[in-house]
Structures are given as structure tokens and as C-alpha cells.
Design an enzyme around this catalytic site. Sequence first.
Site, mmCIF file in Angstrom:
data_model
loop_
_atom_site.group_PDB
_atom_site.id
_atom_site.type_symbol
_atom_site.label_atom_id
_atom_site.label_comp_id
_atom_site.label_asym_id
_atom_site.label_seq_id
_atom_site.Cartn_x
_atom_site.Cartn_y
_atom_site.Cartn_z
ATOM 1 N N ALA A 1 1.043 -0.805 -0.057
ATOM 2 C CA ALA A 1 -0.330 -0.149 -0.030
ATOM 3 C C ALA A 1 0.446 1.470 -0.277
ATOM 4 O O ALA A 1 2.774 0.549 0.439
ATOM 5 C CB ALA A 1 -0.775 -0.152 1.419
ATOM 6 N N TYR B 1 9.098 10.038 -2.724
ATOM 7 C CA TYR B 1 8.552 9.209 -2.624
ATOM 8 C C TYR B 1 10.219 8.019 -2.762
ATOM 9 O O TYR B 1 10.018 6.709 -1.416
ATOM 10 C CB TYR B 1 8.323 8.267 -3.987
ATOM 11 C CG TYR B 1 8.183 7.130 -4.803
ATOM 12 C CD1 TYR B 1 7.244 6.207 -4.539
ATOM 13 C CD2 TYR B 1 8.944 5.865 -5.052
ATOM 14 C CE1 TYR B 1 7.048 5.259 -4.204
ATOM 15 C CE2 TYR B 1 8.850 5.007 -5.448
ATOM 16 C CZ TYR B 1 7.409 4.452 -5.116
ATOM 17 O OH TYR B 1 8.101 3.075 -5.281
ATOM 18 N N SER C 1 11.864 0.202 -3.067
ATOM 19 C CA SER C 1 11.994 0.439 -5.269
ATOM 20 C C SER C 1 13.673 0.629 -5.173
ATOM 21 O O SER C 1 14.752 1.434 -4.767
ATOM 22 C CB SER C 1 11.482 1.665 -4.783
ATOM 23 O OG SER C 1 11.629 2.585 -6.269
ATOM 24 N N GLU D 1 14.649 2.689 -6.975
ATOM 25 C CA GLU D 1 14.595 4.184 -6.748
ATOM 26 C C GLU D 1 15.422 4.704 -5.538
ATOM 27 O O GLU D 1 16.052 6.094 -5.322
ATOM 28 C CB GLU D 1 13.196 5.191 -6.914
ATOM 29 C CG GLU D 1 12.306 4.966 -8.159
ATOM 30 C CD GLU D 1 12.745 6.662 -9.170
ATOM 31 O OE1 GLU D 1 13.274 7.198 -8.318
ATOM 32 O OE2 GLU D 1 12.586 5.617 -10.153
#
Length: 324
Positions: A90, A158, A134, A136
Site C-alpha cells: 500500500a 517517494y 524500490s 528509486e
Amino acid sequence: MSANQQAVQKPTALICGVSGQDGSYLAQLLLDKGYAVFGTSRDAQGSSFSNLQKLGIKDQISFISMIPEDFRSVLAALRKSQPDEVYYLAGQSSVGLSFEQPAETIQSITLGALNVLEACRMMDKKIKIYHAGSGECFGDTHGEPASEATPFYPMSPYAVAKSSAYWLVNNYRDAYGLFACTGILFNHESPLRPERFVTQKIIRAVKCIAQGNNEKLKLGRLDIARDWGWAPEYVEAMWLMLQQEQPQDFVIATGTTITLEEFVKTAFEQANLNWQDHVVQDPSFFRPTDLAIGKADPSYALKMLGWKASTCGAKVVEKMYQSL
């Protein structure tokens, strides 16, 4: 409970964020493996669960309303589902949107992960926890492939949120002995991606242009490069991580990197079109910071999990186009 009843008892999984791309494919995988699957959404009664409907599995899942930022809500979902495995997928999932909504991004990802970890710690049963990390988080590795040993240098709200959640998982694993791990997933796509993701935006635009729409496809930087994989393959890696004897974090990627320009070119080639006739660069799509090259070394996942991506680079583009 008799021995026969124990033998046929299904394992139970709770997927937090079941309505998204990864949650939907993961639910499909677990159902195929004989799991009882619970899925959470902020408003389970009001959600359409369109991705689950597309996969034809909505009726096989038990839904629970859960707000990740609310600890009591998370604990109630765990008590209701009594899972053997929890998959925390989520939270706000768009890098671009995180610049516009940094607080919501950090709360939903980081605080949500913390609440799941703490609630699992308070449960009477041992629960295995998967956290969706992630690629990222690595930021700009200057073209070097990122592995599990590569330091983080997040370049977006993020990525900051995902990095924070990663360290929380590590802390709870070390401090409390939880079976908790992070899959550090690089970009992975499918027909279930929403259009706010540039890959789906490109595929849909090509389809429209091929049907006679004369509008130009507006994009930001075309020189960025990413490791793009196929989402249905990646959820298997999530499941495999929770089947190991000891919890470990893994980089999950294809090991192949292509530029966004190559992605665009391949997409237009599917419709026998020249991308340069239909694409314009729009500075309004440039991000405040954007890593130039995303490269990954997924060799540890192959060694320990036996997992390897079979759909890489241009093949991902072709499958997205053919599946839409």
C-alpha cells in the site's frame, strides 16, 4: 484440530493494497497456490477493485477496510485475517506525484510500514512480512548496477519514504526477530498500470494515434534510462522471499536498461509509426530531480531464490502494447 484438518488448512495471506497492479497479480498468484487471500483497501465497500475484476478473481478474495496510517485500523485487519504472510504494497506509488504530495507519500509509505511491523509484533502468531521497496532508493549510481550492498541516495519524496520504510523493516528484523524483508523492486509494468505512469501513458497514446487521433504525445526527458520488467513475474519474487528459511532483502530487476526514447520508439513501432512524428518534449513534465540512469544487479535473487526475469527491455513494451 485433527491431523487431517491441519493437513488441509490453507495458508492465509493479507495483501495491503490489493487493488493496485502488484496487489492484483500477487492475489492471483497466491490463489493459484491455494492460499486464502485477504485484501485491504481504504474503503473496501466503496472500491470497485477493477484490476481484480479484470483478472477474474474479485469474488475469491475477502476484503477488509484498512487505513495504513491508523495503527488501530492495521491491528484490526490483522486480527480479522489472522495471516501467515503479510504483503505491504500500500501507499502512494508515483514518483512524480510524490513531489506534489510529499507529506501524504511519506505518511502512507513510511508510517504505514511502521504500523504493519508493530502490529505484527503484537500478534500472538509468527507472521512473515514482505515490504515493497524500490530501486528509486539508490538514486543516481552513475551508471553502475545497484546491488543489495549499494548505498541509498534517494532523490524524490517517494524514494525518501521507501528508504525510511526499508530501514524500519531492518530495525524490526534485528531488534525483535521478525521475519520481515524488503523487495527492492526496479520498474515493472503491465496492462494494469494506471495512466499516470509514463509507460502506460505512452502505450495508450500510441493506440489512440494509430486509430487516427492527431494529438501529440507530450513527454518530459527522453534520455532517462530505466530497468523495466514485467509485473506478473515480479510478484513471484515477492512470494519466494517469504518462503526462505531466513529473511533477506533482494534487488528484483531484469538487469537490462533502456532509455525512455527506446521505450517510445518500440511502442510506436508496434503500430508501424515513426515516433518522431508524434512526440514533443514538454518542460512542464520535467521533475525537480530525476535520476538519469537506473541500473540493477539482480544476481543475488537468482542465486538465492532461483528467480530471474524472462521479459526485459523492448519485450516489456511489446507485451504492454499487445495486452492493452
